[in-house]
Design a protein around this motif. Structure first.
Motif, PDB file in Angstrom:
ATOM      1  N   LEU A 150       0.832  -1.317   0.066  1.00 33.63           N
ATOM      2  CA  LEU A 150       0.034  -0.316  -0.140  1.00 33.63           C
ATOM      3  C   LEU A 150       0.757   1.154   0.088  1.00 33.63           C
ATOM      4  CD1 LEU A 150      -2.828  -1.139   2.392  1.00 33.63           C
ATOM      5  CD2 LEU A 150      -3.108  -0.771  -0.052  1.00 33.63           C
ATOM      6  N   VAL A 151       2.085   1.199   0.467  1.00 36.20           N
ATOM      7  CA  VAL A 151       3.002   2.414   0.802  1.00 36.20           C
ATOM      8  C   VAL A 151       3.445   2.491  -0.971  1.00 36.20           C
ATOM      9  CG1 VAL A 151       5.200   3.189   1.054  1.00 36.20           C
ATOM     10  CG2 VAL A 151       3.725   2.185   2.910  1.00 36.20           C
ATOM     11  N   ARG A 152       3.710   1.364  -1.351  1.00 30.31           N
ATOM     12  CA  ARG A 152       4.210   1.199  -2.993  1.00 30.31           C
ATOM     13  C   ARG A 152       3.349   1.984  -3.886  1.00 30.31           C
ATOM     14  NH1 ARG A 152       5.939  -4.032  -1.840  1.00 30.31           N
ATOM     15  NH2 ARG A 152       8.206  -4.089  -1.458  1.00 30.31           N
ATOM     16  N   ASN A 153       1.848   1.664  -3.716  1.00 29.40           N
ATOM     17  CA  ASN A 153       0.705   2.127  -4.543  1.00 29.40           C
ATOM     18  C   ASN A 153       0.329   3.351  -4.478  1.00 29.40           C
ATOM     19  OD1 ASN A 153      -1.130   1.840  -2.578  1.00 29.40           O
ATOM     20  ND2 ASN A 153      -1.909  -0.130  -3.606  1.00 29.40           N
ATOM     21  N   GLY A 154       0.901   4.210  -3.302  1.00 28.35           N
ATOM     22  CA  GLY A 154       0.533   5.526  -2.879  1.00 28.35           C
ATOM     23  C   GLY A 154      -0.711   5.564  -2.077  1.00 28.35           C
ATOM     24  N   THR A 155      -1.072   4.464  -1.525  1.00 27.90           N
ATOM     25  CA  THR A 155      -2.086   4.832  -0.686  1.00 27.90           C
ATOM     26  C   THR A 155      -1.993   5.566   0.751  1.00 27.90           C
ATOM     27  OG1 THR A 155      -3.334   2.486  -1.379  1.00 27.90           O
ATOM     28  CG2 THR A 155      -3.769   3.384   0.786  1.00 27.90           C
ATOM     29  N   GLY A 156      -0.793   5.568   1.284  1.00 29.79           N
ATOM     30  CA  GLY A 156      -0.325   6.089   2.237  1.00 29.79           C
ATOM     31  C   GLY A 156       1.344   5.823   2.612  1.00 29.79           C
ATOM     32  N   ILE A 157       1.711   6.308   3.688  1.00 26.54           N
ATOM     33  CA  ILE A 157       3.222   6.045   4.270  1.00 26.54           C
ATOM     34  C   ILE A 157       2.961   5.483   5.349  1.00 26.54           C
ATOM     35  CG2 ILE A 157       4.063   7.985   2.673  1.00 26.54           C
ATOM     36  CD1 ILE A 157       4.498   9.358   5.425  1.00 26.54           C
ATOM     37  N   SER A 158       4.221   4.914   5.951  1.00 32.19           N
ATOM     38  CA  SER A 158       4.042   4.081   7.278  1.00 32.19           C
ATOM     39  C   SER A 158       5.292   4.282   7.966  1.00 32.19           C
ATOM     40  CB  SER A 158       3.656   2.693   6.963  1.00 32.19           C
ATOM     41  OG  SER A 158       3.450   1.834   8.015  1.00 32.19           O
ATOM     42  N   ILE A 159       5.691   3.396   9.179  1.00 29.48           N
ATOM     43  CA  ILE A 159       6.734   2.896   9.834  1.00 29.48           C
ATOM     44  C   ILE A 159       7.156   1.570   9.695  1.00 29.48           C
ATOM     45  CG2 ILE A 159       6.707   5.281  11.015  1.00 29.48           C
ATOM     46  CD1 ILE A 159       5.394   3.623  13.450  1.00 29.48           C
ATOM     47  N   PHE A 160       8.426   1.262   9.839  1.00 35.69           N
ATOM     48  CA  PHE A 160       8.859   0.075   9.798  1.00 35.69           C
ATOM     49  C   PHE A 160      10.248  -0.011  10.712  1.00 35.69           C
ATOM     50  CE2 PHE A 160       6.296  -1.040   5.924  1.00 35.69           C
ATOM     51  CZ  PHE A 160       5.810  -2.221   6.214  1.00 35.69           C
ATOM     52  N   LEU A 161      10.519  -1.194  11.163  1.00 29.86           N
ATOM     53  CA  LEU A 161      12.076  -1.132  11.615  1.00 29.86           C
ATOM     54  C   LEU A 161      12.832  -1.206  10.438  1.00 29.86           C
ATOM     55  CD1 LEU A 161      11.522  -4.415  14.421  1.00 29.86           C
ATOM     56  CD2 LEU A 161      11.613  -1.950  14.733  1.00 29.86           C
ATOM     57  N   LYS A 162      13.764  -0.738  10.583  1.00 29.06           N
ATOM     58  CA  LYS A 162      14.869  -0.418   9.426  1.00 29.06           C
ATOM     59  C   LYS A 162      15.431  -1.671   8.994  1.00 29.06           C
ATOM     60  CE  LYS A 162      19.221   2.221   8.502  1.00 29.06           C
ATOM     61  NZ  LYS A 162      20.315   2.647   9.256  1.00 29.06           N
ATOM     62  N   MET A 163      15.560  -2.712   9.639  1.00 25.36           N
ATOM     63  CA  MET A 163      15.655  -4.008   8.897  1.00 25.36           C
ATOM     64  C   MET A 163      14.915  -4.321   7.861  1.00 25.36           C
ATOM     65  SD  MET A 163      15.039  -7.152  11.715  1.00 25.36           S
ATOM     66  CE  MET A 163      15.688  -6.013  13.242  1.00 25.36           C
ATOM     67  N   VAL A 164      13.612  -4.233   8.256  1.00 22.07           N
ATOM     68  CA  VAL A 164      12.421  -4.649   7.551  1.00 22.07           C
ATOM     69  C   VAL A 164      12.507  -4.113   6.060  1.00 22.07           C
ATOM     70  CG1 VAL A 164       9.751  -5.034   7.372  1.00 22.07           C
ATOM     71  CG2 VAL A 164      11.139  -5.575   9.460  1.00 22.07           C
ATOM     72  N   VAL A 165      12.975  -2.715   5.803  1.00 26.90           N
ATOM     73  CA  VAL A 165      12.873  -2.096   4.547  1.00 26.90           C
ATOM     74  C   VAL A 165      14.132  -1.952   3.846  1.00 26.90           C
ATOM     75  CG1 VAL A 165      10.413  -1.028   4.781  1.00 26.90           C
ATOM     76  CG2 VAL A 165      12.752   0.212   5.673  1.00 26.90           C
ATOM     77  N   ALA A 166      15.354  -2.332   4.577  1.00 27.16           N
ATOM     78  CA  ALA A 166      16.797  -2.098   4.115  1.00 27.16           C
ATOM     79  C   ALA A 166      16.783  -2.512   2.756  1.00 27.16           C
ATOM     80  CB  ALA A 166      17.669  -2.433   5.237  1.00 27.16           C
ATOM     81  N   GLY A 167      16.428  -3.858   2.237  1.00 28.28           N
ATOM     82  CA  GLY A 167      16.692  -4.047   1.085  1.00 28.28           C
ATOM     83  C   GLY A 167      15.600  -3.736  -0.079  1.00 28.28           C
ATOM     84  N   ASP A 168      14.612  -3.010   0.274  1.00 26.95           N
ATOM     85  CA  ASP A 168      13.479  -3.068  -0.545  1.00 26.95           C
ATOM     86  C   ASP A 168      14.147  -1.675  -1.565  1.00 26.95           C
ATOM     87  OD1 ASP A 168      10.813  -4.361  -0.293  1.00 26.95           O
ATOM     88  OD2 ASP A 168      11.983  -3.922   1.695  1.00 26.95           O
ATOM     89  N   GLU A 169      14.596  -1.987  -2.810  1.00 25.14           N
ATOM     90  CA  GLU A 169      15.130  -0.740  -3.690  1.00 25.14           C
ATOM     91  C   GLU A 169      13.685  -0.123  -4.282  1.00 25.14           C
ATOM     92  OE1 GLU A 169      17.142  -2.674  -6.882  1.00 25.14           O
ATOM     93  OE2 GLU A 169      18.670  -3.461  -5.498  1.00 25.14           O
ATOM     94  N   ASP A 170      12.520  -0.374  -4.251  1.00 26.47           N
ATOM     95  CA  ASP A 170      11.436   0.592  -4.504  1.00 26.47           C
ATOM     96  C   ASP A 170      10.812   1.302  -3.593  1.00 26.47           C
ATOM     97  OD1 ASP A 170      10.668  -1.790  -3.592  1.00 26.47           O
ATOM     98  OD2 ASP A 170       8.851  -2.034  -4.976  1.00 26.47           O
ATOM     99  N   LEU A 171      11.313   1.316  -2.358  1.00 27.26           N
ATOM    100  CA  LEU A 171      10.861   2.104  -1.102  1.00 27.26           C
ATOM    101  C   LEU A 171      11.957   2.698  -0.679  1.00 27.26           C
ATOM    102  CD1 LEU A 171       8.583  -0.775   0.580  1.00 27.26           C
ATOM    103  CD2 LEU A 171       7.720   1.145  -0.696  1.00 27.26           C
ATOM    104  N   ALA A 172      11.697   3.885   0.200  1.00 28.57           N
ATOM    105  CA  ALA A 172      12.799   4.647   0.759  1.00 28.57           C
ATOM    106  C   ALA A 172      12.420   4.727   2.406  1.00 28.57           C
ATOM    107  CB  ALA A 172      12.786   6.222   0.217  1.00 28.57           C
ATOM    108  N   ALA A 173      13.780   4.439   2.895  1.00 29.34           N
ATOM    109  CA  ALA A 173      13.494   4.548   4.413  1.00 29.34           C
ATOM    110  C   ALA A 173      14.280   5.735   4.933  1.00 29.34           C
ATOM    111  CB  ALA A 173      14.267   3.301   5.077  1.00 29.34           C
ATOM    112  N   VAL A 174      13.500   6.751   5.631  1.00 35.14           N
ATOM    113  CA  VAL A 174      13.849   8.065   6.187  1.00 35.14           C
ATOM    114  C   VAL A 174      14.071   7.931   7.630  1.00 35.14           C
ATOM    115  CG1 VAL A 174      13.784  10.530   5.909  1.00 35.14           C
ATOM    116  CG2 VAL A 174      13.080   8.815   4.072  1.00 35.14           C
ATOM    117  N   PRO A 175      15.091   8.413   8.340  1.00 40.67           N
ATOM    118  CA  PRO A 175      15.211   8.289   9.850  1.00 40.67           C
ATOM    119  C   PRO A 175      14.081   9.569  10.266  1.00 40.67           C
ATOM    120  CG  PRO A 175      17.321   8.391   8.811  1.00 40.67           C
ATOM    121  CD  PRO A 175      16.167   8.571   7.808  1.00 40.67           C
TER     122      PRO A 175
END
Length: 303
Positions: free
Chosen positions: A233-258
């Motif tokens: 849902l973050v990818r398709n623009g429904t909204g943004i969210s929060i994750f533990l850094k390890m969970v999104v570290a390898g996703d090249e089509d998502l950005a992890a911002v502190p």
């Protein structure tokens, strides 16, 4: 008083229904009713209110409940210890792990533990942190991974050890204005449409506590406990969210911002205090604490 009666009593108390308890225990419903009735006669007390199909503990039943749990816990611990002394048990680890980290941190831990202890078996259940704590307290799990942060308190009945501190990051699609930022404030984040987690997941409670003083209400457009769906849902623009850094570290089509200031969660291994911890479970705790990442792990007790 028989062990069987205590087991039946606890299952009825848990499910609040004789029929469901019988189905869970895979016995006939009359058998469980008769066993509980006999227990009540032996104690000369009524343990359950029975009104139509509704079942609830009486005041006496509420008092008896922790005693029944403790008796079965002690019996289980004695059986484990005696089996180990006799060399009759291969050993099993029953552990609950929150879904968000089970697919990222634990696969390597489980693989390496199995290599080190091939004779031991591991059973993993995926639940939220709050549910895991409850299941440990009720003896349904030997151990579990729970989350905490800041001054988070844990029930006195739990023994906990921290093995990892992980940063919480904002997760956005690559085209989002936040994607190129070095950091995002909480105030900026909650003004965005959010895809968020349902009650029972500690990361939700932690975040809502963090924004409480601001008096602001987050714009939550969708709630789910499926973290893979949150990503989609973050990818398709429904909204943004929060994750533990390890969970999104390898996703090249998502950005992890502190966040600014940074936010982090403690991940801890927990078990029931003053309960016998089997050799298999102790081996897993020691292995986890030893192999957690560098300075981010700590073995000090908390809670």
């Amino acid at each position: 008083m028989e062990v069987r009666q205590l087991k039946y009593f606890l299952e009825v108390a848990r499910l609040k229904n004789f029929t469901k308890a019988a189905e869970s225990l895979r016995i006939a419903q009359p058998a469980i009713s008769m066993a509980v009735k006999k227990l009540e006669e032996e104690l000369d007390l009524v343990l359950f209110n029975r009104q139509d199909k509704r079942v609830s503990l009486t005041a006496e039943g509420e008092i008896f409940l922790p005693h029944a749990r403790r008796i079965l816990d002690d019996l289980h611990g004695a059986e484990l210890e005696m089996a180990e002394l006799k060399g009759l048990s291969r050993g099993e680890v029953r552990i609950g792990i929150t879904p968000m980290i089970s697919a990222y941190f634990f696969p390597d831990i489980i693989r390496d533990f199995k290599r080190a202890y091939p004779q031991l078996s591991i059973s993993v259940l995926g639940e939220g942190s709050g549910r895991i704590q409850k299941m440990i307290g009720q003896g349904e799990l030997d151990m579990g991974v729970v989350a905490g942060g800041g001054s988070a308190a844990f029930p006195d009945a739990l023994e906990v050890r921290r093995f990892l501190r992980e940063e919480i990051v904002v997760c956005v699609p690559l085209g989002h204005p936040f994607a190129g930022r070095a950091s995002v404030t909480l105030a900026e984040f909650i003004r965005e449409p959010l895809v968020f987690y349902k009650e029972g997941y500690y990361i939700r409670e932690f975040f809502l506590e963090a924004i409480k003083e601001s008096g602001s209400t987050p714009d939550i457009v969708f709630e789910t406990n499926l973290f893979s769906l949150v990503k989609s849902l973050v990818r398709n623009g429904t909204g943004i969210s929060i994750f533990l850094k390890m969970v999104v570290a390898g996703d090249e089509d998502l950005a992890a911002v502190p966040f600014d200031p940074p936010l982090s969660l403690d991940l801890l291994i927990a078990w029931k205090k003053d309960t016998y911890l089997s050799l298999a479970n102790r081996a897993f705790v020691d292995f986890l604490l030893k192999h957690a990442p560098g300075e981010r792990a700590a073995g000090e007790p908390r809670g």
